[in-house]
Design a protein around this motif. Structure first.
Motif, mmCIF file in Angstrom:
data_model
loop_
_atom_site.group_PDB
_atom_site.id
_atom_site.type_symbol
_atom_site.label_atom_id
_atom_site.label_comp_id
_atom_site.label_asym_id
_atom_site.label_seq_id
_atom_site.Cartn_x
_atom_site.Cartn_y
_atom_site.Cartn_z
ATOM 1 N N ALA A 137 3.983 10.684 -6.804
ATOM 2 C CA ALA A 137 4.873 11.024 -7.710
ATOM 3 C C ALA A 137 4.222 11.215 -9.221
ATOM 4 C CB ALA A 137 5.820 9.658 -8.069
ATOM 5 N N ALA A 138 3.223 10.424 -9.665
ATOM 6 C CA ALA A 138 2.422 10.626 -10.676
ATOM 7 C C ALA A 138 1.547 12.145 -10.819
ATOM 8 C CB ALA A 138 1.428 9.525 -11.015
ATOM 9 N N ALA A 139 1.030 12.390 -9.615
ATOM 10 C CA ALA A 139 0.307 13.574 -9.535
ATOM 11 C C ALA A 139 1.167 14.817 -9.376
ATOM 12 C CB ALA A 139 -0.446 13.700 -7.979
ATOM 13 N N LEU A 140 2.478 14.654 -8.891
ATOM 14 C CA LEU A 140 3.205 15.668 -8.843
ATOM 15 C C LEU A 140 3.855 15.893 -10.346
ATOM 16 C CD1 LEU A 140 5.360 15.165 -5.438
ATOM 17 C CD2 LEU A 140 3.669 17.014 -6.139
ATOM 18 N N ARG A 152 0.700 -1.235 -0.002
ATOM 19 C CA ARG A 152 0.095 0.164 0.031
ATOM 20 C C ARG A 152 0.748 1.385 0.203
ATOM 21 N NH1 ARG A 152 -5.097 1.628 3.616
ATOM 22 N NH2 ARG A 152 -5.145 3.763 2.977
ATOM 23 N N LYS A 153 2.064 1.165 0.719
ATOM 24 C CA LYS A 153 2.867 2.434 0.818
ATOM 25 C C LYS A 153 3.418 2.549 -0.774
ATOM 26 C CE LYS A 153 4.091 2.189 5.458
ATOM 27 N NZ LYS A 153 5.370 1.715 6.274
ATOM 28 N N ILE A 154 3.996 1.738 -1.299
ATOM 29 C CA ILE A 154 4.525 1.836 -2.704
ATOM 30 C C ILE A 154 3.393 2.369 -3.544
ATOM 31 C CG2 ILE A 154 5.050 0.727 -4.545
ATOM 32 C CD1 ILE A 154 6.503 -1.465 -2.664
ATOM 33 N N PHE A 155 2.202 1.868 -3.610
ATOM 34 C CA PHE A 155 1.053 2.532 -4.282
ATOM 35 C C PHE A 155 0.833 3.846 -3.969
ATOM 36 C CE2 PHE A 155 -3.490 3.365 -4.951
ATOM 37 C CZ PHE A 155 -3.374 3.340 -6.641
ATOM 38 N N ILE A 156 0.996 4.355 -2.771
ATOM 39 C CA ILE A 156 0.694 5.936 -2.411
ATOM 40 C C ILE A 156 1.727 6.652 -2.788
ATOM 41 C CG2 ILE A 156 0.590 7.395 -0.468
ATOM 42 C CD1 ILE A 156 -1.052 5.066 1.121
#
Length: 45
Positions: free
Chosen positions: A11-14, A2-6
């Motif tokens: 990163a994608a949002a930024l 879950r941490k990796i997904f977050i």
């Protein structure tokens, strides 16, 4: 997991926010591909 997904989602949002447009994403992707290609060529020679 879950941490990796977050982290990936953040990163994608930024990255998307930094580009502002789809065209900007395309240019950034193309620039990254060119850099990888040049690095591969340098390593081959």
């Amino acid at each position: 997991m879950r941490k990796i997904f977050i982290l990936v989602a953040a990163a994608a949002a930024l990255t998307t926010a930094a580009c502002n447009t789809i065209a900007g994403v395309g240019r950034d992707t193309q620039a990254a591909g060119s850099a990888v290609e040049e690095a591969a060529d340098d390593a081959a020679n």
